[in-house]
Design a protein around this motif. Structure first.
Motif, PDB file in Angstrom:
ATOM      1  N   ILE A 208     -12.081 -19.355 -11.900  1.00 18.04           N
ATOM      2  CA  ILE A 208     -10.742 -19.746 -12.426  1.00 18.04           C
ATOM      3  C   ILE A 208     -10.900 -20.480 -13.710  1.00 18.04           C
ATOM      4  O   ILE A 208     -10.341 -20.185 -14.633  1.00 18.04           O
ATOM      5  CB  ILE A 208      -9.810 -20.649 -11.346  1.00 18.04           C
ATOM      6  CG1 ILE A 208      -9.473 -19.893 -10.126  1.00 18.04           C
ATOM      7  CG2 ILE A 208      -8.555 -21.339 -12.057  1.00 18.04           C
ATOM      8  CD1 ILE A 208      -8.944 -20.648  -9.385  1.00 18.04           C
ATOM      9  N   THR A 209     -11.921 -21.215 -13.736  1.00 20.42           N
ATOM     10  CA  THR A 209     -12.208 -21.988 -14.852  1.00 20.42           C
ATOM     11  C   THR A 209     -12.545 -21.041 -16.203  1.00 20.42           C
ATOM     12  O   THR A 209     -12.159 -21.219 -17.561  1.00 20.42           O
ATOM     13  CB  THR A 209     -13.413 -23.225 -14.872  1.00 20.42           C
ATOM     14  OG1 THR A 209     -12.770 -24.045 -13.699  1.00 20.42           O
ATOM     15  CG2 THR A 209     -13.692 -23.925 -16.254  1.00 20.42           C
ATOM     16  N   LEU A 210     -13.367 -20.099 -16.098  1.00 20.28           N
ATOM     17  CA  LEU A 210     -13.517 -18.926 -16.881  1.00 20.28           C
ATOM     18  C   LEU A 210     -12.459 -18.297 -17.446  1.00 20.28           C
ATOM     19  O   LEU A 210     -12.281 -17.897 -18.500  1.00 20.28           O
ATOM     20  CB  LEU A 210     -14.880 -18.286 -16.148  1.00 20.28           C
ATOM     21  CG  LEU A 210     -15.191 -16.923 -16.958  1.00 20.28           C
ATOM     22  CD1 LEU A 210     -15.793 -17.243 -18.538  1.00 20.28           C
ATOM     23  CD2 LEU A 210     -16.173 -15.875 -16.479  1.00 20.28           C
ATOM     24  N   LEU A 211     -11.621 -17.920 -16.296  1.00 23.08           N
ATOM     25  CA  LEU A 211     -10.567 -17.091 -16.769  1.00 23.08           C
ATOM     26  C   LEU A 211      -9.641 -18.077 -17.687  1.00 23.08           C
ATOM     27  O   LEU A 211      -8.859 -17.507 -18.589  1.00 23.08           O
ATOM     28  CB  LEU A 211      -9.759 -16.803 -15.407  1.00 23.08           C
ATOM     29  CG  LEU A 211      -8.441 -16.128 -15.497  1.00 23.08           C
ATOM     30  CD1 LEU A 211      -8.360 -14.758 -16.451  1.00 23.08           C
ATOM     31  CD2 LEU A 211      -7.780 -16.103 -14.270  1.00 23.08           C
ATOM     32  N   VAL A 212      -9.420 -19.518 -17.396  1.00 20.33           N
ATOM     33  CA  VAL A 212      -8.648 -20.475 -17.893  1.00 20.33           C
ATOM     34  C   VAL A 212      -9.089 -20.430 -19.477  1.00 20.33           C
ATOM     35  O   VAL A 212      -8.387 -20.395 -20.330  1.00 20.33           O
ATOM     36  CB  VAL A 212      -8.466 -21.593 -17.410  1.00 20.33           C
ATOM     37  CG1 VAL A 212      -7.894 -22.592 -18.243  1.00 20.33           C
ATOM     38  CG2 VAL A 212      -7.605 -21.412 -16.076  1.00 20.33           C
ATOM     39  N   VAL A 213     -10.428 -20.776 -19.478  1.00 19.89           N
ATOM     40  CA  VAL A 213     -10.926 -21.121 -20.917  1.00 19.89           C
ATOM     41  C   VAL A 213     -10.697 -19.747 -21.881  1.00 19.89           C
ATOM     42  O   VAL A 213     -10.794 -20.018 -23.248  1.00 19.89           O
ATOM     43  CB  VAL A 213     -12.344 -21.611 -20.897  1.00 19.89           C
ATOM     44  CG1 VAL A 213     -12.315 -22.969 -20.071  1.00 19.89           C
ATOM     45  CG2 VAL A 213     -13.316 -20.528 -20.322  1.00 19.89           C
ATOM     46  N   VAL A 214     -10.993 -18.666 -21.316  1.00 25.04           N
ATOM     47  CA  VAL A 214     -10.908 -17.484 -22.165  1.00 25.04           C
ATOM     48  C   VAL A 214      -9.388 -17.124 -22.297  1.00 25.04           C
ATOM     49  O   VAL A 214      -9.084 -16.744 -23.508  1.00 25.04           O
ATOM     50  CB  VAL A 214     -11.490 -16.489 -21.461  1.00 25.04           C
ATOM     51  CG1 VAL A 214     -11.340 -14.801 -22.249  1.00 25.04           C
ATOM     52  CG2 VAL A 214     -13.082 -16.654 -21.386  1.00 25.04           C
ATOM     53  N   ALA A 215      -8.564 -17.131 -21.263  1.00 23.70           N
ATOM     54  CA  ALA A 215      -7.190 -16.891 -21.664  1.00 23.70           C
ATOM     55  C   ALA A 215      -6.437 -17.961 -22.529  1.00 23.70           C
ATOM     56  O   ALA A 215      -5.358 -17.489 -23.228  1.00 23.70           O
ATOM     57  CB  ALA A 215      -6.312 -16.997 -20.232  1.00 23.70           C
TER      58      ALA A 215
END
Length: 309
Positions: A208-215
């Motif tokens: 989820i963190t990866l998705l959030v930092v990219v999005a």
């Protein structure tokens, strides 16, 4: 009486002898955090270099055929509550989740706490060095990326509106992403320290963190790739507690010895003394082999005296 050892660590009996002093640990972690924040502030002011590096990173990602950050952001921009939830996750979960992770390990898994604290310190120190030598503007600032600064547009955000004069954070320290690095370490540490069949769900946190930092356009894909590589090196150098197996563990002797030592600590009896004083094991009567009769003496031939000749 025979004692059977459990093959998995129990949650009820942490090894309090391995737990370091609380005040010392608090001061140490607070000092490391303060040094990191001051180091990030010292890396401010490299605006032109940060944008030049951002263009190079963007071009490298396209050469590597990595998926565009805009495609991930587009999935969330269809829903304002969803993008606001992503901004909140980015702003509010990073530090509290890592702090709770360390507190829980300190109380329940002291050995894993020491290991995790060392890994996080090494990873954060390496990231600070990279921030100093490779300032990088995030994709939300790069015109070529065409991304939306979701924090400024939809909120909430932890950054000032003018990056060059932001006194709270260094916005030109995108490489590597400590949001991703710390999240991966939290998942790895909890998976290593627990035995629940559901422990692998902790991997959802870094995902989820990866998705959030990219999005939210705060980091590039390469920011996450680099920090995971740095974490892998730190984990290879700083071994996890209990990762080295001695020959006795293969035959089950280590498990039996650990159980005897634990029992000795509870009773105050030395394990080696208890082993020496324990009576020999009795063999059940039904499998006792009867004593054999003594072997008869061999019959000796009479001596030849020549009387019959």
């Amino acid at each position: 009486m025979t004692t059977y050892a459990r093959t998995e660590p129990t949650d009820q009996e942490p090894d309090i002898r391995a737990r370091p002093p609380l005040v010392r640990e608090f001061l140490l972690v607070a000092g490391l955090f303060l040094a990191y924040k001051l180091g990030r502030r010292a890396a401010n002011g490299h605006v032109e270099e940060a944008f030049r590096n951002a263009g190079n990173v963007w071009d490298l990602e396209r050469a590597l055929h990595l998926p565009g950050e805009g495609a991930v952001q587009g999935l969330l921009l269809h829903s304002q509550p969803l993008i606001q939830a992503a901004n909140t996750y980015y702003a509010a979960v990073h530090f509290p989740a890592t702090a709770l992770f360390l507190v829980w390990l300190y109380w329940r898994r002291p050995l894993h706490y020491l290991w995790s604290r060392r890994v996080l310190a090494v990873l954060t120190g390496g990231a600070l060095v990279l921030h100093l030598v490779f300032p990088l503007a995030p994709p939300r600032m790069l015109p070529a990326a065409g991304l939306v600064d979701t924090g400024q547009v939809y909120g909430p955000t932890v950054y000032g509106a003018t990056p060059a004069t932001d006194t709270m954070a260094n916005q030109f320290a995108a490489m590597p992403s400590l949001h991703v690095g710390w999240a991966v370490m939290v998942a790895v540490g909890l998976i290593a320290a627990t035995r629940s069949r559901w422990r692998w769900l902790w991997l959802l946190h870094p995902a989820i963190t990866l998705l959030v930092v990219v999005a939210t356009a705060n980091h590039y894909w390469l920011d996450a790739i680099v920090v995971v590589a740095m974490l892998a090196v730190a984990l290879a150098v700083l071994r996890m507690p209990g990762s080295r197996m001695d020959p006795g563990a293969r035959t089950g002797m280590r498990t039996r010895t650990d159980a005897m030592c634990a029992e000795a600590m509870r009773t105050g009896v030395d394990a080696r003394t208890s082993v020496a004083a324990s009576p020999p094991a009795r063999i059940p009567a039904e499998i006792v082999v009867p004593d054999q009769a003594p072997a008869e003496a061999p019959v000796r031939a009479p001596a030849d005296t020549g009387a019959g000749r």
